[in-house]
Design a protein around this motif. Sequence first.
Motif, PDB file in Angstrom:
ATOM      1  N   THR A   5      36.083  44.971  34.103  1.00 34.32           N
ATOM      2  CA  THR A   5      35.521  43.662  33.752  1.00 34.32           C
ATOM      3  C   THR A   5      34.012  43.666  33.586  1.00 34.32           C
ATOM      4  N   GLU A   6      33.338  44.619  34.170  1.00 32.44           N
ATOM      5  CA  GLU A   6      31.869  44.572  34.190  1.00 32.44           C
ATOM      6  C   GLU A   6      31.245  44.612  32.802  1.00 32.44           C
ATOM      7  N   GLY A   7      31.664  45.535  31.963  1.00 33.68           N
ATOM      8  CA  GLY A   7      31.054  45.663  30.641  1.00 33.68           C
ATOM      9  C   GLY A   7      31.204  44.413  29.802  1.00 33.68           C
ATOM     10  N   PHE A   8      32.400  43.876  29.765  1.00 35.92           N
ATOM     11  CA  PHE A   8      32.673  42.696  28.939  1.00 35.92           C
ATOM     12  C   PHE A   8      31.986  41.454  29.510  1.00 35.92           C
ATOM     13  N   LEU A   9      32.193  41.190  30.793  1.00 38.65           N
ATOM     14  CA  LEU A   9      31.697  39.945  31.382  1.00 38.65           C
ATOM     15  C   LEU A   9      30.191  39.936  31.603  1.00 38.65           C
ATOM     16  N   SER A  10      29.592  41.091  31.865  1.00 43.50           N
ATOM     17  CA  SER A  10      28.140  41.106  32.092  1.00 43.50           C
ATOM     18  C   SER A  10      27.353  40.952  30.794  1.00 43.50           C
ATOM     19  N   HIS A  11      28.015  41.091  29.662  1.00 41.25           N
ATOM     20  CA  HIS A  11      27.349  40.941  28.372  1.00 41.25           C
ATOM     21  C   HIS A  11      27.596  39.581  27.716  1.00 41.25           C
ATOM     22  N   VAL A  12      28.178  38.653  28.464  1.00 42.65           N
ATOM     23  CA  VAL A  12      28.341  37.298  27.946  1.00 42.65           C
ATOM     24  C   VAL A  12      26.936  36.704  27.827  1.00 42.65           C
ATOM     25  N   GLU A  13      26.535  36.381  26.601  1.00 44.83           N
ATOM     26  CA  GLU A  13      25.161  35.945  26.369  1.00 44.83           C
ATOM     27  C   GLU A  13      24.990  34.440  26.355  1.00 44.83           C
ATOM     28  N   VAL A  14      25.984  33.710  25.926  1.00 42.19           N
ATOM     29  CA  VAL A  14      25.895  32.256  25.864  1.00 42.19           C
ATOM     30  C   VAL A  14      27.251  31.666  26.216  1.00 42.19           C
ATOM     31  N   GLY A  15      27.334  30.375  26.228  1.00 40.91           N
ATOM     32  CA  GLY A  15      28.616  29.723  26.448  1.00 40.91           C
ATOM     33  C   GLY A  15      28.632  28.923  27.722  1.00 40.91           C
ATOM     34  N   PRO A  16      29.656  28.099  27.838  1.00 39.55           N
ATOM     35  CA  PRO A  16      29.718  27.174  28.965  1.00 39.55           C
ATOM     36  C   PRO A  16      29.922  27.841  30.330  1.00 39.55           C
ATOM     37  N   LEU A  17      30.476  29.030  30.355  1.00 35.18           N
ATOM     38  CA  LEU A  17      30.752  29.700  31.632  1.00 35.18           C
ATOM     39  C   LEU A  17      29.972  31.004  31.806  1.00 35.18           C
ATOM     40  N   GLN A  18      28.859  31.152  31.120  1.00 32.80           N
ATOM     41  CA  GLN A  18      28.077  32.392  31.172  1.00 32.80           C
ATOM     42  C   GLN A  18      27.747  32.795  32.620  1.00 32.80           C
ATOM     43  N   GLY A  19      27.220  31.874  33.403  1.00 27.79           N
ATOM     44  CA  GLY A  19      26.859  32.175  34.789  1.00 27.79           C
ATOM     45  C   GLY A  19      28.049  32.607  35.618  1.00 27.79           C
ATOM     46  N   PHE A  20      29.166  31.919  35.441  1.00 30.23           N
ATOM     47  CA  PHE A  20      30.387  32.272  36.160  1.00 30.23           C
ATOM     48  C   PHE A  20      30.837  33.685  35.815  1.00 30.23           C
ATOM     49  N   PHE A  21      30.854  33.998  34.521  1.00 34.25           N
ATOM     50  CA  PHE A  21      31.298  35.326  34.094  1.00 34.25           C
ATOM     51  C   PHE A  21      30.373  36.413  34.624  1.00 34.25           C
ATOM     52  N   HIS A  22      29.073  36.187  34.630  1.00 38.16           N
ATOM     53  CA  HIS A  22      28.133  37.174  35.167  1.00 38.16           C
ATOM     54  C   HIS A  22      28.352  37.373  36.664  1.00 38.16           C
ATOM     55  N   THR A  23      28.679  36.293  37.366  1.00 32.14           N
ATOM     56  CA  THR A  23      28.899  36.371  38.813  1.00 32.14           C
ATOM     57  C   THR A  23      30.123  37.215  39.159  1.00 32.14           C
ATOM     58  N   ILE A  24      31.186  37.091  38.381  1.00 33.38           N
ATOM     59  CA  ILE A  24      32.418  37.818  38.725  1.00 33.38           C
ATOM     60  C   ILE A  24      32.501  39.198  38.076  1.00 33.38           C
ATOM     61  N   ALA A  25      31.607  39.504  37.139  1.00 33.01           N
ATOM     62  CA  ALA A  25      31.652  40.800  36.441  1.00 33.01           C
ATOM     63  C   ALA A  25      31.598  41.952  37.435  1.00 33.01           C
ATOM     64  N   GLY A  26      32.590  42.806  37.382  1.00 30.04           N
ATOM     65  CA  GLY A  26      32.613  44.006  38.203  1.00 30.04           C
ATOM     66  C   GLY A  26      33.063  43.803  39.632  1.00 30.04           C
ATOM     67  N   THR A  27      33.404  42.582  40.036  1.00 32.41           N
ATOM     68  CA  THR A  27      33.885  42.386  41.404  1.00 32.41           C
ATOM     69  C   THR A  27      35.296  42.952  41.517  1.00 32.41           C
ATOM     70  N   ALA A  28      35.619  43.414  42.715  1.00 33.08           N
ATOM     71  CA  ALA A  28      36.932  44.042  42.921  1.00 33.08           C
ATOM     72  C   ALA A  28      38.064  43.067  42.619  1.00 33.08           C
ATOM     73  N   TRP A  29      37.941  41.826  43.057  1.00 33.17           N
ATOM     74  CA  TRP A  29      39.038  40.877  42.841  1.00 33.17           C
ATOM     75  C   TRP A  29      39.230  40.589  41.352  1.00 33.17           C
ATOM     76  N   ALA A  30      38.125  40.494  40.589  1.00 34.38           N
ATOM     77  CA  ALA A  30      38.237  40.238  39.149  1.00 34.38           C
ATOM     78  C   ALA A  30      38.859  41.441  38.444  1.00 34.38           C
ATOM     79  N   ASP A  31      38.440  42.654  38.846  1.00 38.27           N
ATOM     80  CA  ASP A  31      39.024  43.860  38.248  1.00 38.27           C
ATOM     81  C   ASP A  31      40.524  43.917  38.508  1.00 38.27           C
ATOM     82  N   TRP A  32      40.933  43.702  39.760  1.00 35.90           N
ATOM     83  CA  TRP A  32      42.352  43.754  40.102  1.00 35.90           C
ATOM     84  C   TRP A  32      43.142  42.651  39.409  1.00 35.90           C
ATOM     85  N   ALA A  33      42.607  41.431  39.395  1.00 34.12           N
ATOM     86  CA  ALA A  33      43.311  40.322  38.740  1.00 34.12           C
ATOM     87  C   ALA A  33      43.478  40.594  37.251  1.00 34.12           C
ATOM     88  N   PHE A  34      42.428  41.081  36.614  1.00 31.43           N
ATOM     89  CA  PHE A  34      42.481  41.371  35.181  1.00 31.43           C
ATOM     90  C   PHE A  34      43.490  42.478  34.886  1.00 31.43           C
TER      91      PHE A  34
END
Length: 193
Positions: free
Chosen positions: A68-97
């Motif tokens: 998840t880190e590569g995709f989510l950490s490169h979110v540049e704009v959008g309504p959930l940009q901060g949320f996506f950056h926060t969860i990028a690369g976290t273990a729970w996000a990786d496992w859930a994905f």
Amino acid sequence: MTTTGRSHATPLEHVEASGSPSITAARVLAVLRIATGFIFLWAFLDKTFGFGYSTPSERSWISGGSPTEGFLSHVEVGPLQGFFHTIAGTAWADWAFMLGLLGIGVALILGIGLRIAAVSAALMMALMWIAEWPLAQHTSAGESSGSTNPIVDYHIVYGLVAIVSALTYAGHTWGFGRQWAELPFVRKYPWLA
């Protein structure tokens, strides 16, 4: 008829009983379901083992990479940009994905649990669609860097295919949907169908 008085016949089987050519439609839906399932399963396998198609082996999940880190950490704009950056690369996000990709892929290929797979696929694809907002971005040379349709892209199509597969009982053709629906725990909890 089941004990609740409802028939297990699919909408396509009802059409078939009326004389319309639904066997072809059922087979087309089955092929669409299986092909879409393979897309999800392939994404899981490539991200896990790094076959080099979209994930190089050194960035694979088994080599310590984050799916998840590569995709989510490169979110540049959008309504959930901060949320996506926060969860990028976290273990729970990786496992859930990754479990989502695997579960959706296997369910679609086997034709079982299509209701859960449809909801999961629609949610996952909607979040990925939002993460790529705005979809029709252009480089300074005027070339599109992604989808050129700002409303419907492949994420929406994959989610819709999963929903259509569940609604039309596509798992009953070339799948184990019919047998799955007859299992006692699925009959007790029909949302598992």
